[in-house]
Scaffold this motif. Structure first.
Motif, PDB file in Angstrom:
ATOM      1  N   GLY A  17       0.821  -1.214   0.000  1.00 14.51           N
ATOM      2  CA  GLY A  17       0.000   0.000   0.000  1.00 14.51           C
ATOM      3  C   GLY A  17       0.846   1.250   0.000  1.00 14.51           C
ATOM      4  O   GLY A  17       0.572   2.216  -0.716  1.00 14.51           O
ATOM      5  N   TYR A  18       1.905   1.242   0.807  1.00  9.36           N
ATOM      6  CA  TYR A  18       2.803   2.398   0.850  1.00  9.36           C
ATOM      7  C   TYR A  18       3.513   2.574  -0.489  1.00  9.36           C
ATOM      8  O   TYR A  18       3.669   3.696  -0.975  1.00  9.36           O
ATOM      9  CB  TYR A  18       3.821   2.236   1.976  1.00  9.36           C
ATOM     10  N   TRP A  19       3.924   1.479  -1.110  1.00 11.73           N
ATOM     11  CA  TRP A  19       4.604   1.541  -2.392  1.00 11.73           C
ATOM     12  C   TRP A  19       3.674   2.111  -3.474  1.00 11.73           C
ATOM     13  O   TRP A  19       4.078   2.949  -4.277  1.00 11.73           O
ATOM     14  CB  TRP A  19       5.099   0.156  -2.808  1.00 11.73           C
ATOM     15  N   VAL A  20       2.406   1.680  -3.476  1.00 13.20           N
ATOM     16  CA  VAL A  20       1.435   2.193  -4.450  1.00 13.20           C
ATOM     17  C   VAL A  20       1.201   3.683  -4.219  1.00 13.20           C
ATOM     18  O   VAL A  20       1.110   4.470  -5.172  1.00 13.20           O
ATOM     19  CB  VAL A  20       0.108   1.394  -4.373  1.00 13.20           C
ATOM     20  N   TYR A  21       1.102   4.084  -2.949  1.00 16.15           N
ATOM     21  CA  TYR A  21       0.918   5.497  -2.616  1.00 16.15           C
ATOM     22  C   TYR A  21       2.095   6.331  -3.123  1.00 16.15           C
ATOM     23  O   TYR A  21       1.908   7.381  -3.743  1.00 16.15           O
ATOM     24  CB  TYR A  21       0.753   5.653  -1.106  1.00 16.15           C
ATOM     25  N   GLN A  22       3.313   5.883  -2.857  1.00 22.75           N
ATOM     26  CA  GLN A  22       4.495   6.610  -3.306  1.00 22.75           C
ATOM     27  C   GLN A  22       4.558   6.673  -4.829  1.00 22.75           C
ATOM     28  O   GLN A  22       4.929   7.702  -5.404  1.00 22.75           O
ATOM     29  CB  GLN A  22       5.772   5.952  -2.756  1.00 22.75           C
ATOM     30  N   ASP A  23       4.186   5.605  -5.499  1.00 18.75           N
ATOM     31  CA  ASP A  23       4.194   5.580  -6.959  1.00 18.75           C
ATOM     32  C   ASP A  23       3.195   6.582  -7.531  1.00 18.75           C
ATOM     33  O   ASP A  23       3.511   7.305  -8.470  1.00 18.75           O
ATOM     34  CB  ASP A  23       3.871   4.166  -7.451  1.00 18.75           C
ATOM     35  N   GLU A  25       2.066   9.290  -6.036  1.00 18.76           N
ATOM     36  CA  GLU A  25       2.562  10.635  -5.750  1.00 18.76           C
ATOM     37  C   GLU A  25       3.677  11.027  -6.722  1.00 18.76           C
ATOM     38  O   GLU A  25       3.737  12.171  -7.171  1.00 18.76           O
ATOM     39  CB  GLU A  25       3.067  10.728  -4.309  1.00 18.76           C
ATOM     40  N   LEU A  26       4.536  10.089  -7.060  1.00 20.75           N
ATOM     41  CA  LEU A  26       5.613  10.353  -8.010  1.00 20.75           C
ATOM     42  C   LEU A  26       5.047  10.665  -9.397  1.00 20.75           C
ATOM     43  O   LEU A  26       5.516  11.584 -10.073  1.00 20.75           O
ATOM     44  CB  LEU A  26       6.563   9.160  -8.081  1.00 20.75           C
ATOM     45  N   LYS A  27       4.016   9.943  -9.807  1.00 18.46           N
ATOM     46  CA  LYS A  27       3.385  10.208 -11.103  1.00 18.46           C
ATOM     47  C   LYS A  27       2.733  11.583 -11.116  1.00 18.46           C
ATOM     48  O   LYS A  27       2.826  12.313 -12.112  1.00 18.46           O
ATOM     49  CB  LYS A  27       2.352   9.137 -11.423  1.00 18.46           C
ATOM     50  N   LYS A  28       2.072  11.966 -10.020  1.00 14.54           N
ATOM     51  CA  LYS A  28       1.470  13.295  -9.937  1.00 14.54           C
ATOM     52  C   LYS A  28       2.537  14.380 -10.017  1.00 14.54           C
ATOM     53  O   LYS A  28       2.353  15.392 -10.695  1.00 14.54           O
ATOM     54  CB  LYS A  28       0.687  13.448  -8.632  1.00 14.54           C
ATOM     55  N   GLU A  29       3.645  14.171  -9.322  1.00 10.02           N
ATOM     56  CA  GLU A  29       4.727  15.151  -9.336  1.00 10.02           C
ATOM     57  C   GLU A  29       5.321  15.290 -10.734  1.00 10.02           C
ATOM     58  O   GLU A  29       5.595  16.398 -11.189  1.00 10.02           O
ATOM     59  CB  GLU A  29       5.811  14.738  -8.348  1.00 10.02           C
ATOM     60  N   LYS A  30       5.500  14.171 -11.431  1.00  7.66           N
ATOM     61  CA  LYS A  30       6.014  14.224 -12.798  1.00  7.66           C
ATOM     62  C   LYS A  30       5.046  14.969 -13.712  1.00  7.66           C
ATOM     63  O   LYS A  30       5.467  15.746 -14.580  1.00  7.66           O
ATOM     64  CB  LYS A  30       6.258  12.818 -13.338  1.00  7.66           C
ATOM     65  N   GLU A  31       3.741  14.746 -13.530  1.00  6.29           N
ATOM     66  CA  GLU A  31       2.747  15.433 -14.357  1.00  6.29           C
ATOM     67  C   GLU A  31       2.771  16.937 -14.104  1.00  6.29           C
ATOM     68  O   GLU A  31       2.723  17.736 -15.055  1.00  6.29           O
ATOM     69  CB  GLU A  31       1.360  14.868 -14.060  1.00  6.29           C
ATOM     70  N   VAL A  32       2.869  17.335 -12.847  1.00  4.91           N
ATOM     71  CA  VAL A  32       2.927  18.763 -12.519  1.00  4.91           C
ATOM     72  C   VAL A  32       4.202  19.385 -13.087  1.00  4.91           C
ATOM     73  O   VAL A  32       4.168  20.487 -13.648  1.00  4.91           O
ATOM     74  CB  VAL A  32       2.833  18.974 -10.993  1.00  4.91           C
ATOM     75  N   ASN A  33       5.318  18.685 -12.952  1.00  3.68           N
ATOM     76  CA  ASN A  33       6.575  19.202 -13.508  1.00  3.68           C
ATOM     77  C   ASN A  33       6.494  19.330 -15.033  1.00  3.68           C
ATOM     78  O   ASN A  33       7.029  20.281 -15.604  1.00  3.68           O
ATOM     79  CB  ASN A  33       7.743  18.308 -13.109  1.00  3.68           C
ATOM     80  N   GLN A  34       5.827  18.386 -15.693  1.00  2.00           N
ATOM     81  CA  GLN A  34       5.660  18.463 -17.145  1.00  2.00           C
ATOM     82  C   GLN A  34       4.810  19.674 -17.523  1.00  2.00           C
ATOM     83  O   GLN A  34       5.113  20.386 -18.485  1.00  2.00           O
ATOM     84  CB  GLN A  34       5.021  17.173 -17.673  1.00  2.00           C
ATOM     85  N   LEU A  35       3.745  19.933 -16.757  1.00  7.83           N
ATOM     86  CA  LEU A  35       2.907  21.106 -17.022  1.00  7.83           C
ATOM     87  C   LEU A  35       3.699  22.395 -16.825  1.00  7.83           C
ATOM     88  O   LEU A  35       3.567  23.337 -17.615  1.00  7.83           O
ATOM     89  CB  LEU A  35       1.688  21.095 -16.103  1.00  7.83           C
TER      90      LEU A  35
END
Length: 77
Positions: A17-23, A25-35
């Motif tokens: 569960g923690y690994w899925v949560y971190q994954d 969050e990392l995808k959201k951060e990458k999307e924001v950085n791309q924007l």
């Protein structure tokens, strides 16, 4: 033995569960950085064209019909 197996399964579920949560969050951060990168590229393109500059005296502000927001219109656009 059963108690140990139950504890191992609970621990595995928590780690997964923690690994899925971190994954996620990392995808959201990458999307924001791309924007943000896309926005910077757009601003650099706009800044590189001096003929597209809108002077302050050419901008007129009109109230929008459906809300309290304002729309800026320019004769240069």
């Amino acid at each position: 033995m059963k108690k140990l197996l139950i504890l191992i399964i609970i621990f595995a579920v928590l780690v997964l569960g923690y690994w899925v949560y971190q994954d996620s969050e990392l995808k959201k951060e990458k999307e924001v950085n791309q924007l943000i990168d896309d926005a910077h590229q757009s601003l650099n393109i706009i800044d590189s064209h001096p003929n597209k500059f809108i002077f302050n005296n050419e901008v007129k502000v009109f109230p929008a019909h459906s809300s309290n927001r304002f729309i800026a219109k320019s004769s240069e656009l």
